[in-house]
Design an enzyme around this catalytic site. Structure first.
Site, PDB file in Angstrom:
ATOM      1  N   ASP A  23       0.827  -1.077   0.009  1.00 45.23           N
ATOM      2  CA  ASP A  23       0.061  -0.005   0.019  1.00 45.23           C
ATOM      3  C   ASP A  23       0.985   0.991   0.124  1.00 45.23           C
ATOM      4  OD1 ASP A  23       1.019   0.128   2.711  1.00 45.23           O
ATOM      5  OD2 ASP A  23      -0.834  -0.289   3.364  1.00 45.23           O
ATOM      6  N   SER A  76      -6.249 -12.661   3.813  1.00 42.32           N
ATOM      7  CA  SER A  76      -5.297 -11.961   2.719  1.00 42.32           C
ATOM      8  C   SER A  76      -5.212 -10.381   3.513  1.00 42.32           C
ATOM      9  CB  SER A  76      -6.026 -11.732   1.588  1.00 42.32           C
ATOM     10  OG  SER A  76      -7.432 -11.224   1.615  1.00 42.32           O
ATOM     11  N   TYR A  77      -4.536  -9.880   2.762  1.00 41.98           N
ATOM     12  CA  TYR A  77      -4.239  -8.183   3.131  1.00 41.98           C
ATOM     13  C   TYR A  77      -5.326  -7.431   3.741  1.00 41.98           C
ATOM     14  CZ  TYR A  77      -1.494  -3.950   3.658  1.00 41.98           C
ATOM     15  OH  TYR A  77      -0.860  -2.890   4.152  1.00 41.98           O
ATOM     16  N   PRO A  78      -5.445  -6.957   4.932  1.00 43.45           N
ATOM     17  CA  PRO A  78      -6.727  -6.455   5.294  1.00 43.45           C
ATOM     18  C   PRO A  78      -6.927  -4.768   5.222  1.00 43.45           C
ATOM     19  CG  PRO A  78      -5.056  -6.455   7.296  1.00 43.45           C
ATOM     20  CD  PRO A  78      -4.508  -6.865   6.091  1.00 43.45           C
TER      21      PRO A  78
END
Length: 899
Positions: free
Chosen positions: A155, A371-373
Site C-alpha cells: 500500500d 489476505s491483506y486487510p
C-alpha cells in the site's frame, strides 16, 4: 560478468507485525545453493518458524542469528534469482524506519510561535524508534550486497517505507554495472505459496509517487496539526481548570471526524417530539389467528383528523379482500469484503472498536490466515482462484457442510463490486480453530470466512405475499414472507429472513371479520448518537481518511476525551468536544466541515497517480491553512466565549496546596481534570506536575533556588515517590536538566533533596538512570530509579537511613548509614548502626532484595569485588551546571521490584 559474480541479494520484506510465514514461503520456494541474498522484513519475534520445519520442507541449510539491535533476526539460505544461484539474507524492519519531525528548537512550545510551523520551521527525518538503531542495522546487513528486493506492505505506506529503507542502505550497496537494475519490488496480497511465487516471478519497481503522497500527508498533518494544537492547548489550559484533557488537539482529519459526532448530537438536542396517530385494525377468518393490518395512510398529525377516520372505519363490521399479490423476491448475497465493511461489522456486530479490529486483522494476516486487510476493493479479479480458497474451509466443522455443497454443486460467481486497483477483497487463506486464534481473533476470522463463503453462495429467495383490504372507504395492508431457499443466509444466519406468521390463503372478494379497530397515539423519536459503524460510513462517503487511517482518527477523538463510547458502541460527544466544534463553526466552518479535507485527499491521490506535483500541492495546502490559522488566532475570542459558559476559570478551580515562591500566597492544586497542575491566581501562573499519581505538600520545605514550597509525587505505597519544586519542574534551573525533572534528578550541589545528596548508584535496568534514596519511605525503606520504574526495597524497620558522602572502594556507589533500634537490629554483635555499600557489603547482603540478579555481582560469586563504577559521582562543573560522573558498568546486583 554478472553470472560469475558472488551475488548478494537484499530482500526487504514487511508483513505489518511479523514476517515468519513469508520467510517460510520465500525459503520454501526459492531454496537452493550458491551465492548469497539478503531479505529484510517487518517482524514480531513472537511468531517464528523453526529450522526443523524448513528442513522438513526440503529447504536445506538455513542459518539464523539475532541482529545487534535485538529486535530483528537474520536468516540466510541458498536460492535462485534470475537464473543465478544466489545467497539470500533475510531480515526485517519494524514499521516505518523514519518519522517526520521539526528540528530540535522548534519542538519547544514556549519559545516558538506556532505560526512559524507552517513555513519557517525546517523538518527532518528522524529514526522512528532510536532504540532499535534500525538505520545502522540495515546498513550493516546490506553492506556489500548487489541487489535489493523490497517486500513491504503493498500500500502507499509500504511504498514509503521502501524508500526509507533504500535511503539507509544505498550508500553501502555494491555499485551496479552498466546501469543494471538492482532495486526490485514484490507485489503480493496474501502470504501463501502461490502469492509469494507469483510476486517473485513478477518483480517490479517501488512507486516513488505513492511514497511522495505519504510524505505530503505526513508533512501536512504535522505542520497543520501542531500549529493549531499548540496554540489552543496553551491558550485554554492556562485559562480553564476543568477541561479534562491534557492536550486540546486539532487534526485535519480528526476534527471533521469529531464534527460528524457533534452534528448528530446537535440534531438530538434540537429535536422536538411531535405526536401522531395511527389506526390499527385486527381481522380474522374463522378460527385462524387474527391478522394485524397496517393503515395505508400510515399516520396523521392531527388527532381530530385521526378520530374522523376512526369513526369512518368503525361504521364497517367486516374487511373485504381487494387483492392478493404473491411475488418471489431475492435477498442479494453480500459484495466481497473490504476494510471499511469489515470495520463496520466488527463494531456493530462483534463489539470491537476499529483500532482493535485492525490490530487483530493484521495479526491474522501476518500469520497467514487471511489476505491483506487494507483494501478498498469489493470485486474479485477474474484470475482469483475462488475454489482453492473455498477448499481450505471444507473440513472446518462450523461450515463444512455448506462448503462441500457449494464445491459439489458449483459456486456462484461473486457480485461485481468496485475495483479500486489496490488489493483483492479480504479473504480467508487457510482454515483455523478458536484455540489457534484466541477469542477476538477467532470472532473476526469467523466473520471474514462466513462473509467469503456467502459471496460465492446463492441469493436468499423468499415468497412475499401482500393482501390488500378495504374497511369502509379506508385501505389496509398485511404482508408476509415465506422462505423458499436460504442461500447465503445458511452461513450468515443473522441475515436470514425473519420468521413471520404465515398468512391465510384467500382470494379477492373474500370477507374477514373486523375484530378490533382503534386509534393509537405515538410520538416521533430523535435520532440516536452515531455508532462507530455509522461514523465509518460517513467518513468513507466524505473522503475523510483512508481505509487504514479511519480507525486511527476515531481512536484519537476517544483518547482526547472529545467523545465517549457508550453502550452499543455509540459515540457521545463530551462537553469539550461539543464546545470545540461549535467554536470552529463560529470562527471558520471549513476547519470542521469535511469538504476541505476531502479536497486535500483528492490532491494527495493525484500525487500518488503522478498527476500532481508534490511541492506544489504541499505549498498550496499549507498556504490555505496558514491563512486560516491566522484568522483563527485573531478570532479566538469567539471560541473563548463558548468555553467561558462551559468551563470554570482556572482561578476558581482546585484547592490550596503549596505556597508560590514569588508572591508567597497559596497555589491551588487542580486535580479533578487532566492535566493536574498548580495555579497561582495572584501571579496568574500555571505550573505543570507529574501525572498519574498523588500529589501532597512535602513537609512545608522550600526550594533553595526559588522559595517555592516542595510537593511530593507518589505512585503508591509499592511504587516510587519523589519531591519536586513546581517552578523548577517547569523551568529547569541547570543546563543539564530538562522540563519534567524532580528533585531526584536535580543537580543542585548542596540541596538535601537533590540527586547529589541522595543518589546511590546506577540503575539495575536502564542505562542512564540513577538509584536515589527515598527519604519518605520509612519504615519500609526503598530506593528508586530516577528514569525508569525500578524500585528496590531494603533495611525494613530500620530507625534511620542516610546516604553517606563516602563511596564504596569496590564499585564506587555511595555508602549508606543505617540505624536500627536495639530490639529490632539484625546487625551482628548487637550493633545498632552500620555503614556500608548496599551492593558489596556482606553485612547488608540479607537486608537488600537480591534474588536472581545477586549472582551477577562478583562479591556473591565468591570472587574479589572488581572496581566497577556504579557510583552517582559528585563532580560539578563551574557555573552551576550539574553533571553526574558516568558509571563504568551496570549495577546488576539487585533484583528489582517493577512498578
Amino acid at each position: 560478468m554478472l553470472l560469475e559474480q558472488h551475488v548478494r541479494f537484499v530482500c526487504l520484506y514487511s508483513a505489518t507485525n511479523n514476517y515468519a510465514v513469508v520467510k517460510q514461503r520465500m525459503v520454501l520456494e526459492f531454496g537452493g545453493s550458491g551465492p548469497s541474498v539478503l531479505t529484510i522484513a517487518r517482524i514480531n519475534t513472537k511468531f517464528d518458524i523453526s529450522s526443523t520445519v524448513l528442513q522438513a520442507k526440503g529447504v536445506g541449510s538455513c542459518t539464523s542469528r539475532k541482529g545487534f539491535n535485538g529486535a530483528c533476526s537474520i536468516h540466510e539460505y541458498n536460492g535462485g534469482f534470475s537464473g543465478q544461484n544466489v545467497r539470500f539474507k533475510m531480515t526485517s524492519v519494524c514499521g516505518h524506519v523514519m518519522t517526520l519531525d521539526f528540528i530540535g528548537k522548534y519542538n519547544n512550545w514556549d519559545k516558538v510561535d506556532p505560526a512559524e510551523l507552517f513555513s519557517k520551521a525546517p523538518t527532518e527525518k528522524k529514526e522512528a524508534n532510536p532504540k532499535l538503531n534500525m538505520v545502522k542495522f540495515l546498513q550493516a546487513e546490506a553492506r556489500g550486497c548487489d541487489y535489493v528486493v523490497l517486500w513491504l506492505d503493498c500500500d502507499k505506506e509500504g511504498e514509503n517505507i521502501c524508500f526509507e529503507v533504500l535511503e539507509a542502505i544505498m550508500p553501502v550497496l555494491n555499485k551496479s554495472y552498466a546501469n543494471e537494475k538492482t532495486i526490485f519490488r514484490a507485489k503480493f496480497s496474501s502470504i501463501t505459496d502461490t502469492d509469494i511465487c507469483n510476486a517473485m516471478n513478477r518483480l517490479g519497481e517501488p512507486n516513488r509517487n505513492e511514497a511522495l503522497s505519504v510524505d505530503a500527508r505526513q508533512e501536512l498533518d504535522l505542520r497543520i496539526g501542531c500549529a493549531f494544537t499548540r496554540f489552543q492547548t496553551k491558550y485554554f489550559q492556562g485559562k480553564y481548570g476543568n477541561l479534562d484533557s491534557s492536550l486540546i488537539s486539532f487534526g485535519p482529519c480528526q476534527t471533521p471526524t469529531l464534527g460528524f459526532c457533534v452534528e448528530r448530537h446537535d440534531k438530538i438536542q434540537s429535536f422536538k417530539p411531535e405526536p401522531y396517530w395511527i389506526i390499527q385494525a385486527k381481522v380474522s377468518k374463522g378460527k385462524e389467528v387474527a391478522l394485524t393490518l397496517d393503515w395505508d395512510r400510515v399516520r396523521v398529525f392531527d388527532r381530530e383528523v385521526g378520530q374522523m377516520f376512526l369513526n369512518i372505519v368503525k361504521t364497517a363490521r367486516e374487511a373485504k379482500v381487494e387483492s392478493v399479490i404473491k411475488k418471489e423476491k431475492a435477498k442479494q448475497r453480500p459484495l466481497a469484503l473490504n476494510t471499511v465493511e469489515m470495520l463496520r461489522v466488527a463494531s456493530s456486530a462483534l463489539g470491537m472498536g476499529p483500532q482493535h479490529t485492525m490490530q487483530v486483522a493484521e495479526r491474522l494476516y501476518t500469520q497467514g490466515y487471511i489476505s491483506y486487510p487494507r483494501t478498498e476493493t469489493t470485486h474479485y479479479p477474474e484470475n482469483f482462484d475462488l475454489k482453492a480458497a473455498l477448499r481450505q474451509q471444507a473440513n472446518n466443522p462450523f461450515w463444512s457442510e455448506s462448503v462441500k455443497a457449494l464445491l459439489s454443486e458449483g459456486i456462484n460467481r461473486p457480485r461485481k463490486g468496485n475495483d479500486a486497483g489496490d488489493h483483492p477483497p479480504i479473504t480467508p487463506m487457510r482454515s483455523a480453530t478458536e484455540s489457534e486464534l484466541g477469542s477476538d481473533g477467532w470472532r473476526l476470522y469467523e466473520y471474514i470466512t462466513r462473509h467469503f463463503i456467502a459471496t460465492v453462495s446463492y441469493d436468499c429467495k423468499y415468497l412475499q405475499t401482500s393482501i390488500a383490504f378495504s374497511i369502509s372507504s379506508e385501505n389496509f395492508t398485511c404482508t408476509g414472507k415465506t422462505l423458499l431457499s436460504s442461500g447465503f443466509t445458511e452461513v450468515m444466519p443473522w441475515q436470514s429472513i425473519a420468521k413471520e406468521e404465515s398468512l391465510p390463503s384467500c382470494e379477492r372478494g373474500e370477507v374477514f371479520v373486523l375484530d378490533e379497530v382503534k386509534l393509537l397515539e405515538k410520538q416521533t423519536n430523535p435520532p440516536d448518537y452515531l455508532t462507530e459503524a455509522e461514523l465509518i460510513s460517513l467518513m468513507e462517503k466524505h473522503g475523510i481518511g483512508t481505509d487504514a487511517s479511519i480507525p486511527v482518527h476515531i481512536n484519537n477523538i476517544c483518547q482526547r476525551n472529545y467523545v465517549t463510547v457508550e453502550s452499543g458502541r455509540r459515540l457521545k460527544p463530551t462537553n469539550l468536544g461539543i464546545v470545540l466544534v461549535h467554536g470552529y463553526y463560529k470562527i471558520d466552518a471549513e476547519l470542521v466541515l469535511p469538504t476541505i479535507r476531502s479536497a486535500v485527499e483528492k490532491q494527495l491521490n493525484l500525487i500518488a497517480q503522478g498527476k500532481a506535483n508534490f511541492k506544489q500541492v504541499l505549498q498550496f495546502t499549507l498556504d490555505i491553512f496558514k491563512r486560516k490559522f491566522h484568522y483563527f488566532v485573531d478570532s479566538i475570542a469567539g471560541l473563548d466565549e463558548l468555553m467561558e459558559v462551559s468551563f470554570s476559570p482556572i482561578a476558581a478551580t482546585g484547592k490550596p496546596l503549596s505556597r508560590c515562591g514569588k508572591c508567597h500566597r497559596f497555589m491551588k492544586y487542580i486535580q479533578q481534570a487532566k492535566p493536574s497542575r498548580l495555579h497561582c491566581s495572584h501571579c496568574d501562573e500555571t505550573y505543570s506536575l507529574p501525572q498519574n499519581g498523588a500529589i501532597k505538600l512535602f513537609k512545608e520545605l522550600r526550594c533553595p533556588l526559588d522559595e517555592f514550597e516542595l510537593v511530593l509525587w507518589s505512585s503508591g505505597s509499592r511504587g516510587k515517590s519523589y519531591p519536586l519544586c513546581p517552578y523548577c519542574y517547569s523551568n529547569p534551573p541547570f543546563r543539564d536538566m530538562k522540563k519534567g525533572m524532580g528533585c531526584n534528578e536535580c543537580t543542585h550541589p548542596t540541596c538535601q533533596h537533590s540527586l547529589n545528596n541522595l543518589g546511590i548508584g546506577q540503575c539495575v535496568e536502564c542505562e542512564h538512570g540513577v538509584m536515589t534514596f527515598d527519604t519518605t519511605s520509612g519504615p519500609k525503606w526503598k530506593m528508586a530509579c530516577n528514569k525508569c520504574n525500578v524500585v528496590v526495597h531494603f533495611f525494613e524497620n530500620a530507625h534511620k537511613v542516610r546516604v553517606s558522602s563516602d563511596c564504596c572502594e569496590s564499585c564506587e556507589a555511595s555508602l549508606v548509614i543505617v540505624d536500627f533500634n536495639k530490639a529490632k537490629s539484625p546487625l551482628p554483635g548487637d550493633e545498632t548502626q552500620h555503614t556500608g555499600c548496599v551492593f558489596c557489603d556482606p553485612v547488608f547482603q540479607d537486608l537488600v532484595e537480591l534474588k536472581h540478579a545477586a549472582m551477577k555481582h562478583p562479591m556473591h560469586r565468591g570472587g574479589q569485588g572488581r572496581r566497577q563504577g556504579r557510583g552517582r559521582g559528585r563532580g560539578r562543573r563551574p557555573g552551576g551546571r550539574g553533571g553526574l560522573k558516568k558509571p563504568k558498568d551496570k549495577m546488576a546486583a539487585l533484583a528489582a521490584y517493577f512498578v
